[in-house]
Design a protein around this motif. Structure first.
Motif, PDB file in Angstrom:
ATOM      1  N   ALA A 257     -14.793 -33.263  26.325  1.00  8.30           N
ATOM      2  CA  ALA A 257     -14.740 -32.410  27.513  1.00  8.30           C
ATOM      3  C   ALA A 257     -15.819 -31.332  27.506  1.00  8.30           C
ATOM      4  CB  ALA A 257     -13.363 -31.757  27.622  1.00  8.30           C
ATOM      5  N   PRO A 259     -19.177 -29.760  28.055  1.00  6.90           N
ATOM      6  CA  PRO A 259     -20.408 -30.148  28.744  1.00  6.90           C
ATOM      7  C   PRO A 259     -21.624 -29.735  27.919  1.00  6.90           C
ATOM      8  CG  PRO A 259     -19.425 -28.217  29.811  1.00  6.90           C
ATOM      9  CD  PRO A 259     -18.582 -28.530  28.612  1.00  6.90           C
ATOM     10  N   LEU A 260     -22.252 -30.686  27.279  1.00  4.62           N
ATOM     11  CA  LEU A 260     -23.436 -30.366  26.481  1.00  4.62           C
ATOM     12  C   LEU A 260     -24.624 -30.151  27.406  1.00  4.62           C
ATOM     13  CD1 LEU A 260     -22.951 -32.968  23.622  1.00  4.62           C
ATOM     14  CD2 LEU A 260     -22.823 -30.474  23.409  1.00  4.62           C
ATOM     15  N   PRO A 261     -25.557 -29.276  27.021  1.00  3.76           N
ATOM     16  CA  PRO A 261     -26.710 -29.030  27.877  1.00  3.76           C
ATOM     17  C   PRO A 261     -27.711 -30.184  27.810  1.00  3.76           C
ATOM     18  CG  PRO A 261     -26.846 -27.693  25.901  1.00  3.76           C
ATOM     19  CD  PRO A 261     -25.542 -28.423  25.836  1.00  3.76           C
ATOM     20  N   LEU A 268     -19.381 -37.253  34.362  1.00 10.83           N
ATOM     21  CA  LEU A 268     -18.460 -36.866  35.435  1.00 10.83           C
ATOM     22  C   LEU A 268     -17.694 -38.044  36.023  1.00 10.83           C
ATOM     23  CD1 LEU A 268     -20.271 -34.146  37.558  1.00 10.83           C
ATOM     24  CD2 LEU A 268     -18.270 -33.880  36.122  1.00 10.83           C
TER      25      LEU A 268
ATOM     26  N   ASP B 187      -9.808 -23.900  30.650  1.00 14.37           N
ATOM     27  CA  ASP B 187      -9.989 -24.605  29.386  1.00 14.37           C
ATOM     28  C   ASP B 187     -10.944 -25.778  29.581  1.00 14.37           C
ATOM     29  OD1 ASP B 187      -8.358 -23.215  27.596  1.00 14.37           O
ATOM     30  OD2 ASP B 187      -6.570 -24.106  28.465  1.00 14.37           O
ATOM     31  N   VAL B 188     -11.596 -26.209  28.478  1.00 15.61           N
ATOM     32  CA  VAL B 188     -12.605 -27.265  28.625  1.00 15.61           C
ATOM     33  C   VAL B 188     -12.081 -28.549  29.257  1.00 15.61           C
ATOM     34  CG1 VAL B 188     -14.462 -26.725  27.026  1.00 15.61           C
ATOM     35  CG2 VAL B 188     -12.384 -27.807  26.155  1.00 15.61           C
ATOM     36  N   THR B 189     -10.883 -28.972  28.868  1.00 17.74           N
ATOM     37  CA  THR B 189     -10.399 -30.240  29.417  1.00 17.74           C
ATOM     38  C   THR B 189     -10.121 -30.112  30.916  1.00 17.74           C
ATOM     39  OG1 THR B 189      -8.200 -29.655  28.644  1.00 17.74           O
ATOM     40  CG2 THR B 189      -9.426 -31.157  27.279  1.00 17.74           C
ATOM     41  N   GLN B 191     -11.631 -27.866  32.823  1.00 18.59           N
ATOM     42  CA  GLN B 191     -12.960 -27.691  33.413  1.00 18.59           C
ATOM     43  C   GLN B 191     -13.572 -29.041  33.760  1.00 18.59           C
ATOM     44  OE1 GLN B 191     -16.410 -25.006  32.383  1.00 18.59           O
ATOM     45  NE2 GLN B 191     -16.860 -26.649  30.975  1.00 18.59           N
ATOM     46  N   LYS B 192     -13.427 -29.995  32.850  1.00 24.05           N
ATOM     47  CA  LYS B 192     -14.024 -31.312  33.101  1.00 24.05           C
ATOM     48  C   LYS B 192     -13.378 -31.961  34.327  1.00 24.05           C
ATOM     49  CE  LYS B 192     -15.434 -35.596  30.975  1.00 24.05           C
ATOM     50  NZ  LYS B 192     -15.544 -36.402  29.754  1.00 24.05           N
ATOM     51  N   LEU B 195     -14.690 -30.094  37.483  1.00 23.12           N
ATOM     52  CA  LEU B 195     -16.089 -30.428  37.791  1.00 23.12           C
ATOM     53  C   LEU B 195     -16.179 -31.827  38.393  1.00 23.12           C
ATOM     54  CD1 LEU B 195     -18.014 -29.048  34.676  1.00 23.12           C
ATOM     55  CD2 LEU B 195     -17.991 -28.110  36.985  1.00 23.12           C
ATOM     56  N   ARG B 196     -15.389 -32.746  37.823  1.00 23.62           N
ATOM     57  CA  ARG B 196     -15.382 -34.117  38.307  1.00 23.62           C
ATOM     58  C   ARG B 196     -14.921 -34.157  39.764  1.00 23.62           C
ATOM     59  NH1 ARG B 196     -11.884 -37.658  34.515  1.00 23.62           N
ATOM     60  NH2 ARG B 196     -13.724 -37.715  33.204  1.00 23.62           N
ATOM     61  N   ALA B 199     -17.554 -32.683  42.124  1.00 19.37           N
ATOM     62  CA  ALA B 199     -18.649 -33.646  42.306  1.00 19.37           C
ATOM     63  C   ALA B 199     -18.236 -34.770  43.256  1.00 19.37           C
ATOM     64  CB  ALA B 199     -19.072 -34.217  40.956  1.00 19.37           C
ATOM     65  N   LEU B 216     -25.525 -23.645  30.818  1.00 21.17           N
ATOM     66  CA  LEU B 216     -26.503 -24.712  31.017  1.00 21.17           C
ATOM     67  C   LEU B 216     -25.869 -26.094  30.866  1.00 21.17           C
ATOM     68  CD1 LEU B 216     -29.727 -23.371  29.273  1.00 21.17           C
ATOM     69  CD2 LEU B 216     -29.530 -24.103  31.638  1.00 21.17           C
ATOM     70  N   GLY B 217     -24.766 -26.168  30.121  1.00 22.62           N
ATOM     71  CA  GLY B 217     -24.052 -27.438  29.999  1.00 22.62           C
ATOM     72  C   GLY B 217     -23.514 -27.879  31.351  1.00 22.62           C
ATOM     73  N   ALA B 220     -26.312 -29.040  33.641  1.00 21.41           N
ATOM     74  CA  ALA B 220     -26.787 -30.390  33.341  1.00 21.41           C
ATOM     75  C   ALA B 220     -25.888 -31.443  33.974  1.00 21.41           C
ATOM     76  CB  ALA B 220     -26.850 -30.593  31.827  1.00 21.41           C
ATOM     77  N   LYS B 221     -24.575 -31.154  34.014  1.00 26.57           N
ATOM     78  CA  LYS B 221     -23.647 -32.181  34.481  1.00 26.57           C
ATOM     79  C   LYS B 221     -23.507 -32.219  35.999  1.00 26.57           C
ATOM     80  CE  LYS B 221     -22.712 -32.967  30.189  1.00 26.57           C
ATOM     81  NZ  LYS B 221     -23.802 -33.604  29.459  1.00 26.57           N
TER      82      LYS B 221
END
Lengths: 276, 296
Positions: A257, A259-261, A268, B187-189, B191-192, B195-196, B199, B216-217, B220-221
């Motif tokens: 989960a 997001p790497l830069p 996604l 939280d990251v999970t 967040q994903k 974001l999905r 998008a 920046l992560g 990028a996504k």
């Protein structure tokens, strides 16, 4: 084998659940930590990671005995501190220091930085030679001596966090709890603070519990990692092992989960129908 | 309809100052094409949120725009009368805020909060607004809309609240959405997932997004284009893929090296070099001097 600084067995913490409190009478207890077993080896940084509500901060607070466990026991430096009364904890507090998430709210706005760093020294019987001790603490975290006379609002966010570190380390504690200490900072400042903590931990041989939600930061800083979820330990192992061979699906989900830069068009896409 | 060649949002040479004369936006130019996600990335104080607020016409009263134009689908916002400007911004833009708990009224149920804007501001009928909101809740994958519509904000999790606000943002089919750090508090999970979702909705509805973030992560996504900001100035602008392949500005490079990456712990988390900061300070000073000359 050296004895670990912390040895925790069957640790449970229950706190009043205010959402279920009746109008009159006590709130029922909710079990936040559900029986944790782990050791914190001396002289190394252990990462504690988990999402919000996983109990990582509660665990930290139980370690430094800001909370009293409801079951299990916590051995610190060969001594059982699980249910020690405050009077007996006092002399140990010097060795159980904390760095907080938000230095804006953990530094007294009415005191100068000198007096903020001096306060715990006086409290712990190190009141002699205060000027020299505070000067040393400032120098250790890379702040100029002229900062001693300033107030918290007169310095930047990164400098404020340095003051928080200086205060915790001025006592040369055996253990430092760092709870999300970089999560409010910009990446460039975050990098400076982490580099500083890394250096000081190595120089002073500190045992650190580093609580964070950010696995990338943990990988850089910590020698071992405890992954928490819903008040229990999901997985605990050496950092490289955890990142290279995560055993639990939850750990893998957490890693996936982030997001790497870097560009990754598949990131996604919905997981079940990810293209081959 | 507008000609396809016209950018959805075109910011030209925008400068804004504080009462003490300090420039907080320094001749910012950027365009967001229809259906495109443009990321604004920078550290705190870089002015990224300020740009979003300028577009939506909600700058704090102390910030004054002194130069430049903002064109929303070709219409110059600065040339419109205040009422016409608000109507245009209200009809064609929407905001996904950082903190859904602050953005929602704690003492009202979710349902009326979501339909309010459609009914009161855009003049929809209650039934039409209701149907639309249900459709959007379905699109943001809220499985039990009946329950959610009756909830108060505190009864929902952070991720659910953000879903509700995303649904509300897309409800009136805006041409442009300003997303101001919409996943920073999550939280990251979660967040994903969010974001999905953004998008997916953005693609399906063909909405342009100005996506403000410090990460920046996330850039990028989610984005196709990116503007890197420092002290209210765009220091680099590029296609997202090109930026990550070959960052041009030393500051962009430094930001990338400072961003943590668990896959490469020792090449990341590098503090920004003093030389880079000195270079930036000189660049800003030179820009200010050049700007002040014609402005006395």
């Amino acid at each position: 084998m050296v004895e670990p600084l912390f040895s925790v067995r069957g640790l449970k913490v229950a706190l009043p659940d205010m959402t279920r409190k009746p109008l009159i009478g006590r709130a029922p207890l909710a079990e936040i930590l559900k029986g944790l077993d782990f050791d914190l080896p001396r002289g190394s940084v252990t990462g504690i990671v988990g999402e919000s509500g996983s109990g990582k901060s509660t665990l930290g607070r139980a370690l430094v005995r800001l909370l009293e466990p409801s079951a299990g026991n916590v051995m610190f430096d060969g001594r059982d501190i699980t249910h020690l009364p405050e009077a007996e904890l006092r002399p140990l507090r010097r060795n159980l220091q904390m760095i907080f998430q938000d230095p804006m709210s953990s530094l007294n706005p009415r005191r100068t930085i000198f007096s903020i760093i001096a306060a715990p020294l006086k409290q712990n019987g190190l009141g002699d030679n205060l000027k020299a001790r505070v000067a040393e603490a400032l120098q250790r975290v890379g702040l100029p001596q002229s900062f001693a006379g300033r107030y918290r609002h007169e310095v930047s966010g990164g400098q404020r966090q340095r003051v928080g570190i200086a205060r915790a380390l001025a006592l040369s504690p055996k253990f430092v709890l760092a709870d999300e200490i970089v999560s409010g900072l910009d990446v460039s400042t975050q990098a400076q603070i982490l580099t500083l903590l890394e250096k000081l931990a190595a120089e002073m041989g500190l045992t650190v519990a580093f609580i964070s939600h950010d696995l990338s930061v943990i990988r850089r800083l910590c020698r071992q990692v405890i992954v928490m979820r819903e008040g229990a330990i999901v997985e605990a192992s050496a950092t490289d092992t955890l990142f290279e061979h995560p055993r639990q699906a939850y750990t893998r989900d957490l890693l996936a989960a982030i997001p790497l830069p870097e560009i990754d068009d598949a990131w996604l896409l919905p997981a079940p129908k990810a293209p081959a | 309809m507008n000609a396809p060649a016209k950018p959805c949002l075109d910011i030209r040479n925008l400068s804004a100052v504080l009462p003490n004369g300090l420039r907080v936006l320094r001749s910012v130019s950027l365009a967001v094409e229809p259906g495109e996600v443009r990321a604004l990335v920078g550290e705190s104080g870089a002015g990224k949120t300020m740009i979003g607020k300028a577009v939506l016409g909600v700058l704090p009263p102390s910030v004054r725009i002194v130069e430049g134009n903002m064109l929303l689908e070709g219409e110059d916002l600065g040339r419109l009368a205040p009422k016409a400007r608000r109507t245009l911004i209200g009809a064609r833009t929407a905001l996904i805020p950082q903190d859904p708990l602050t953005a929602l009224n704690p003492s009202r149920r979710i349902g009326p909060q979501m339909t309010d804007r459609l009914v009161r501001i855009l003049g929809w009928s209650g039934e039409k607004a209701d149907a639309r909101i249900r459709q959007l809740l379905d699109e943001v994958q809220i499985r039990d809309p009946e329950r959610v519509l009756k909830c108060y904000p505190h009864e929902l999790s952070g991720g659910m609240r953000q879903r509700v606000l995303i649904a509300a943002a897309f409800a009136a089919e805006p041409r442009l959405i300003v997303a101001d750090e919409p996943t920073t508090a999550l939280d990251v999970t979660v967040q994903k997932q969010i974001l999905r979702l953004i998008a997916q909705l953005q693609r399906e509805h063909g909405t342009a997004i100005l996506f403000v973030t410090h990460d920046l992560g996330v850039v990028a996504k989610i984005s196709q284009k990116v503007s890197v900001l420092y002290a209210g100035k765009v220091v680099e602008e590029a296609d997202t893929a090109a930026l990550f392949a070959a960052p041009q500005h030393p500051y962009t490079l430094a930001l990338m090296a400072a961003t943590p990456r668990y896959t490469d712990p020792f090449a990341s988390l590098k503090p920004v070099d003093d030389k880079v900061l000195a270079g930036l300070a000189a660049e800003i000073a030179a820009a200010d001097q050049a700007w002040r000359r014609p402005h006395g």
